[in-house]
Design an enzyme around this catalytic site. Structure first.
Site, PDB file in Angstrom:
ATOM      1  N   VAL A 239       0.841  -0.982  -0.103  1.00  0.00           N
ATOM      2  CA  VAL A 239      -0.130  -0.115  -0.159  1.00  0.00           C
ATOM      3  C   VAL A 239       0.986   1.349  -0.029  1.00  0.00           C
ATOM      4  O   VAL A 239       1.600   1.721   1.162  1.00  0.00           O
ATOM      5  CB  VAL A 239      -1.002   0.037   1.100  1.00  0.00           C
ATOM      6  N   ASP A 414       5.391   0.967   2.473  1.00  0.00           N
ATOM      7  CA  ASP A 414       4.314   0.184   2.404  1.00  0.00           C
ATOM      8  C   ASP A 414       3.560   0.738   3.675  1.00  0.00           C
ATOM      9  O   ASP A 414       3.804   0.578   5.009  1.00  0.00           O
ATOM     10  CB  ASP A 414       4.694  -0.860   2.604  1.00  0.00           C
ATOM     11  N   HIS A 415       2.075   1.298   3.679  1.00  0.00           N
ATOM     12  CA  HIS A 415       1.483   1.828   4.767  1.00  0.00           C
ATOM     13  C   HIS A 415       1.028   0.594   5.592  1.00  0.00           C
ATOM     14  O   HIS A 415       0.389   1.021   6.822  1.00  0.00           O
ATOM     15  CB  HIS A 415       0.450   2.715   4.204  1.00  0.00           C
ATOM     16  N   ARG A 416       1.231  -0.412   5.240  1.00  0.00           N
ATOM     17  CA  ARG A 416       0.623  -1.648   6.071  1.00  0.00           C
ATOM     18  C   ARG A 416       1.689  -1.706   7.139  1.00  0.00           C
ATOM     19  O   ARG A 416       1.254  -2.422   8.004  1.00  0.00           O
ATOM     20  CB  ARG A 416       0.683  -2.899   5.272  1.00  0.00           C
TER      21      ARG A 416
END
Length: 446
Positions: A239, A414-416
């Site tokens: 993400v 990666d926003h996760r």
């Protein structure tokens, strides 16, 4: 490389040249029907992922039939070359696998997922003929260099991992007027520093539209197809979000010029950026950026050492050589490694081990033009920093205006795994270090 063997001794099957890959693109034949070939003689060039490999003959014999045309995708295990009858039986595919370097414990659980670069994985099998049967272990580019210079590569001592013969080894043999001592396996070590200027920007192959046509169809194959697959995997799984800012590198610019004059080496801002990344990623509060994702195992793997990938633009596409333990190097050492790895990537003499295991990637998108970017994460990593093109601009400090040198930076995560605040603070710390460059001369990790 071990592979399927035909029950007919005159039928040679295309071997697995990329650790389980199912097909390869035939670039060109190096022999013709009716030619007499010797065991180990190169018969064809094929391409898989980003690697160009030469396929040697498994035996002495006469070529009866060649299966495939240039540009055609050949399935591994399909008949590739048919020999005239009456010669010695066909042996197993003639390019055994090299022993890969042992992975570090921290990366072991994610090794199978590591594809080495955004373009794809290069297997040990692409190296050439293993020393296990008395033949040298070397990439096609290095073999070609030795052949063109009249050097028997099988007599050149290999200084690379597992006894691999490197481009430098062949150049030393050429300079010495012949072959060096018999090869022996060498422990992993960093090559002696070289001071050559970085390679020029790669030339792109342009396909003209023929007279009278409105369009031209270009097969989606080889390196370009692998790039597309890897980028799609990254976009589908990670993400992405990007944080951007600029660093005032006026003092850094002055310092690097002093270093260049003192060392006789060309020093660019890139090693300073790499050093700043390593310094920040080594801190506990930002270790979440120096990580990889194991989606199958549903876990995040944080790494102690910073193995920094450096995106390199080549004629064949984007490759990401890796500076292992980059946090243990000083600025000048990083600069030498960047130049060495970039040259190896561009001439395809780079070892497989130097294309795997990165934990974070740096991309110099401004080497030609452009300021900010939205870089695509080198999955399964969780972060990538893109450095734009430096420019002169107005800088405000202590209420005073002056003209300074500004370096645009774009950090994608990666926003996760990485929160927005963490990414923003990490970028702020990188900028702070770049604006106080003296602190970057020593390694981030002693």
């Amino acid at each position: 490389m071990a592979g399927k063997v035909s029950s007919d001794p005159n039928v040679f099957l295309l071997p697995d040249i990329g650790e389980g890959l199912q097909e390869a693109e035939l670039v060109k034949w190096l022999v013709s029907v009716g030619d007499t070939v010797e065991e180990g003689q190169d018969m064809a060039e094929v391409e898989t992922d980003k690697a160009l490999a030469e396929i040697p003959s498994p035996r002495n014999g006469v070529i009866k039939e060649l299966r495939g045309e240039a540009g055609e995708m050949i399935q591994v295990g399909d008949p590739f070359v048919i020999f005239e009858g009456g010669s010695a039986p066909a042996a197993e595919a003639p390019t055994p696998k090299a022993e890969p370097a042992a992975p570090e414990p921290e990366a072991a659980s994610n090794e199978e997922k590591d594809q080495g670069t955004v373009v794809g994985k290069v297997g040990d099998d692409l190296a050439g003929i293993s020393s296990s049967n008395g033949k040298a272990l070397a990439t096609p580019a290095v073999r070609r260099l030795a052949r063109d210079a009249g050097i028997d590569i099988n007599t050149v001592a290999g200084s690379g991992l597992g006894g691999r013969v490197t481009k430098k080894d062949v150049e030393n043999a050429i300079a010495g007027g012949g072959a060096s001592a018999p090869r022996k396996a060498a422990a992993p070590s960093r090559p002696a520093p070289t001071f050559e200027a970085p390679a020029p920007a790669p030339k792109r192959e342009i396909t003209p539209i023929p007279e009278g046509q409105e369009t031209v169809a270009i097969p989606f194959r080889g390196v370009r197809r692998k790039i597309a697959e890897r980028l799609r995997e990254s976009v589908d799984k990670a993400v992405h979000f990007t944080v951007m800012d600029e660093a005032d590198i006026t003092e850094l610019n002055a310092l690097r010029k002093k270093l260049s004059a003192a060392s006789g080496e060309k020093v660019s801002p890139l090693p300073f950026v790499a050093s700043a990344i390593c310094s920040v990623m080594s801190r506990d509060e930002f270790r979440s950026l120096n990580a990889t994702v194991d989606d199958d195992g549903e876990q995040i793997i944080q790494h102690r050492a910073v193995h920094l990938g450096i995106a390199a633009d080549t004629e064949s596409g984007l490759m990401v050589p890796v500076i292992r333990d980059c946090d243990g190097l000083g600025v000048l050492e990083i600069g030498r490694e960047v130049n060495r790895l970039a040259r190896g990537a561009r001439d395809r003499s780079i070892a497989r081990e130097e294309l795997m295991g990165s934990t974070f990637t740096l991309s110099n998108v401004g080497s030609h033009a452009g300021r900010f970017a939205t870089p695509v994460i080198n999955y399964p990593e969780v972060g990538i920093l893109a450095a734009g093109r430096g420019r002169e601009g107005m800088v405000v400090k202590n209420g005073m205006f002056r003209v300074g040198m500004l370096l645009p930076l774009s950090l994608a995560c990666d926003h996760r795994v990485v929160d927005g605040a963490t990414a923003a603070l990490a970028l702020a710390e990188i900028i702070k270090l770049l604006e106080n460059p003296e602190s970057l001369l020593a390694p981030a990790r002693g």
